[in-house]
Structure formats: C-alpha cells, structure tokens
Scaffold this motif. Structure first.
Motif, PDB file in Angstrom:
ATOM      1  N   ASP A   1      55.044 -71.242  72.108  1.00  0.00           N
ATOM      2  CA  ASP A   1      54.307 -70.808  73.301  1.00  0.00           C
ATOM      3  C   ASP A   1      53.590 -71.973  74.001  1.00  0.00           C
ATOM      4  O   ASP A   1      52.847 -71.774  74.952  1.00  0.00           O
TER       5      ASP A   1
ATOM      6  N   GLU B   1      54.155 -76.137  75.533  1.00  0.00           N
ATOM      7  CA  GLU B   1      55.054 -77.268  75.816  1.00  0.00           C
ATOM      8  C   GLU B   1      54.183 -78.487  76.032  1.00  0.00           C
ATOM      9  O   GLU B   1      53.116 -78.380  76.652  1.00  0.00           O
TER      10      GLU B   1
ATOM     11  N   LYS C   1      52.895 -71.075  78.808  1.00  0.00           N
ATOM     12  CA  LYS C   1      54.079 -70.744  79.614  1.00  0.00           C
ATOM     13  C   LYS C   1      53.758 -69.756  80.734  1.00  0.00           C
ATOM     14  O   LYS C   1      54.654 -69.173  81.320  1.00  0.00           O
ATOM     15  N   THR C   2      52.463 -69.549  80.994  1.00  0.00           N
ATOM     16  CA  THR C   2      52.054 -68.724  82.137  1.00  0.00           C
ATOM     17  C   THR C   2      51.382 -69.642  83.158  1.00  0.00           C
ATOM     18  O   THR C   2      51.265 -70.838  82.938  1.00  0.00           O
TER      19      THR C   2
END
Ligand SMILES: Cc1ncc(COP(=O)(O)O)c(C=O)c1O
Length: 366
Positions: free
Chosen positions: A292, A294, A309-310
């Motif tokens: 979840d 990066e 990732k949002t």
C-alpha cells in the motif's frame, strides 16, 4: 507546472517551520530529518575553551579557516551564518533583487520558497518527478528557464525525497546557468551525510555555484547554529556586508564550540553513518512488506518520501498521530499531499517502534 508568485502573495512566514516547531513532536517522532541532537558533554569542550567576546570583524578567523580547510577553498570564500537557514537567507538576499526571476525545484523545502517570495522574487518551478526517481533533469530545467532567470535553487540531497544528484548532472545545471548569466544555489545540508573523508561540494564545479550548509543534519549539532556559505570572494564580501544589517556579530561562544565540533566530525560522523545504514535497512525491509506504499529509495541520507495509493495521506497521518502517537511530515508541506516524509536519524528504539506503528495504522486503513 509553472507557478509564478506575484508580489501580493509575498509571505513573511514559513508554514512548514511553524508546524515543525509546534506540531511535529510525538512519542514516536519520525518527522525529524537530521540526526538526534548530541549533548554538550559529547564534545571535547570545557568551559575554559569558551569566551564570550571575540575580536569583532567578520567571523572568528580560526572557524573560517577550519571550514575553508574542510572544503579546500580560500577563507575569503567562506561566510559563516546561523545555520543553513540564515546562510540561505544571506545567499538569496545577495543574489536576488526584488522582481528577479528564480527557478526552484518542485517538490521544494518550503522555507526556501517562502524566503524567495519574501524577498520579492518571481518564482518559477521545475519538476522532479516520482516516475523519474525524483532526479533533477537538465532538460526540465532548460524548458522552464527564461532569459530572465537569474538563479536556480536546488537541494542536494533533495529534501523531501533524499535523492542525491550526481556531479555530472550538477555540472550540467551549472552550464545552463552560465549560458544564461545566472547562478546556482545548492543547499547541501544533507550532502554532509556522505560522511566521506574529503568533504564534497558543488562549489568546486565553478564560479556559478554558491552553496550553503551547516553541522545541523549529519552531526546532530543543530543547536550550535554553525552554518556557512561558500561563494566566490566578491560575493562572499557582499554577504558579510549584508549580514551587518541582520545579525552583525556572531555569538562568539557558539563560534568557539563550533570549532571544537568541527575537529570532532570524523568520530561523530562514523556513529551517525552506522545508525543511518542500520535504519535505512529497517525502512527498506518495512517498505518491501507494504503493497500500500510506493517509494523512491535512496541509498544515502536520512529521509524518504513514500506515497499512499490514494490522493491524500492525511487520513493516515492523522490516525498515526492520534491513535499511534507517531509523527511523520505531511507531504502537503512539499506540495505533494499523497506523500509523507520519514526521517531515519533518531533513536533506534523510537525508530523501530514508529515503523511498527506506521504498519498498524496502514493495516487499520485497509
Ligand atoms: C534543505 C534544508 N535546508 C536547511 C535546513 C535548516 O538547516 P539549519 O538547521 O542548519 O538551519 C533544513 C532543515 O530541515 C533543510 O531541510
């Protein structure tokens, strides 16, 4: 993206610095970007080494010579200042007139941007992109320069991402500046974390370069406020003269302690490097375990800048703080709200527990 800043936007404050001073503290603090602060007793100093008043004039000569010796430059190229913060102020205020155009990296260490705005500069931006490992690309700089660009400002290693710029790229940036009759200001406060036997500096890449740094980040000596600028002698002279309008005379006891600290840097640096290497490995293992997050993962330095990732990491950051007593720096201070900055220079127990809690908060949000 090109963002110009008009005179009306001129600020006289740094949002980030205010947050760092009032909101970054937590039981598990992963928000600090430098090494944990040393204690006075860790320096080989006694009260007899100190004195309140120096000879006056422009800086304490033995300190200036020690900094010059460290970087193999002429003492006439060294200006001392209260931390990299004030070094940046003297450098930018000397290099820019109101209305001058300055090209700054994005994401950027916000106080540099606030400072340029405060000085009435017109700020243009060039991007360092996640997809490109947050590297500086000379093409991107060239595309965003104009005939009016007087100064290019970068940090090395980059704050917030920790990414190091290779010498060849930095030289190329210098060539672009030279072709435009502009200069390059490199804030090198994190380059000290190379801990190499010979201190490195972009100052050696030519007279277009002005660099700033301090003992703050790599050595846990923020409290000494031992900062400096390296610039060609005529510019250095102008900076000293400008300082007559600001601090005028340095705190002499601080200058004496800074000189003692400079002589102890090899040992302090060895300990700092060992801690960072260990913590970087811990953080890399943690990041390996998370699908979840990066992140670009530099092999050097004390910070990384992962992203969720949002669109925003705010929910995570708030949960971390409120339930897990852990702080990281919100990416919004660097114009990238999906990111957050983790610092690795703190106490090992705190760092391990902080990472564990970050994992728990991420699990809770799944
Ligand atoms: C890029 C950069 N420059 C300067 C500073 C401040 O350094 P100093 O404590 O030496 O003023 C920081 C601190 O976060 C920083 O990240």
């Amino acid at each position: 993206m090109i963002a110009t800043v008009s005179q009306e936007n001129k600020t006289k404050a740094s949002q980030y610095m205010h947050w760092a001073k009032t909101r970054s503290q937590a039981r598990f603090n992963l928000a600090t970007s430098g090494m944990a602060n040393l204690k006075l007793k860790e320096l080989p100093a006694s009260i007899d080494d100190l004195e309140i008043t120096g000879e006056g004039g422009y800086g304490y000569r033995p300190l200036i010579e020690a900094i010059a010796g460290r970087f193999k430059v002429e003492p006439a190229s060294v200006v001392t200042a209260a931390g990299t913060t004030f070094a940046n102020h003297l450098a930018l205020a000397t290099l820019l007139e109101p209305g001058d155009e300055v090209l700054m990296e994005s994401p950027v260490y916000e106080p540099l941007l606030a400072l340029a705005e405060y000085l009435g500069a017109r700020v243009r931006r060039f991007q360092r992109r996640f997809e490109n490992g947050f590297a500086i690309t000379p093409d991107e700089i060239e595309r965003n320069m104009t005939a009016q660009t007087r100064l290019i400002v970068v940090t090395n290693f980059h704050n917030p991402t920790g990414v190091m710029t290779e010498s060849e790229t930095m030289r190329r940036v210098g060539e672009l500046a030279a072709a435009n009759n502009a200069r390059v200001l490199v804030d090198e406060v994190y380059s000290e974390m190379l801990f190499s036997e010979e201190a490195q500096s972009a100052f050696h890449f030519g007279e277009r370069f002005v660099v700033t740094s301090s003992l703050t980040k790599a050595f846990g000596l923020s409290g000494l406020r031992c900062g400096w600028i390296l610039a060609e002698p005529q510019l250095a002279e102008r900076m000293w003269r400008l300082n007559d309008l600001f601090a005028a005379t340095p705190v002499h006891a601080g200058e004496r302690l800074s000189l003692i600290a400079l002589k102890s840097l090899p040992e302090i640096g060895l300990r700092a490097k060992a801690r960072l290497d260990e913590h970087r490995e811990l953080l890399n293992t943690f990041l390996d375990s998370r699908d979840d997050l990066e992140a670009i993962r530099p092999q050097v330095g004390s910070i990384m800048f992962p992203r969720v990732k949002t669109d925003s990491a705010d929910e995570l950051i708030n949960l971390l703080r409120e339930k897990y007593e852990t702080s990281v720096v919100p990416g919004r201070f660097f114009e990238m709200p999906a990111h957050f900055r983790i610092g690795m220079g703190g106490d090992s127990e705190v760092f391990r527990e902080g990472l564990d809690r970050l994992g728990q908060a991420l699990d809770e949000l799944r």
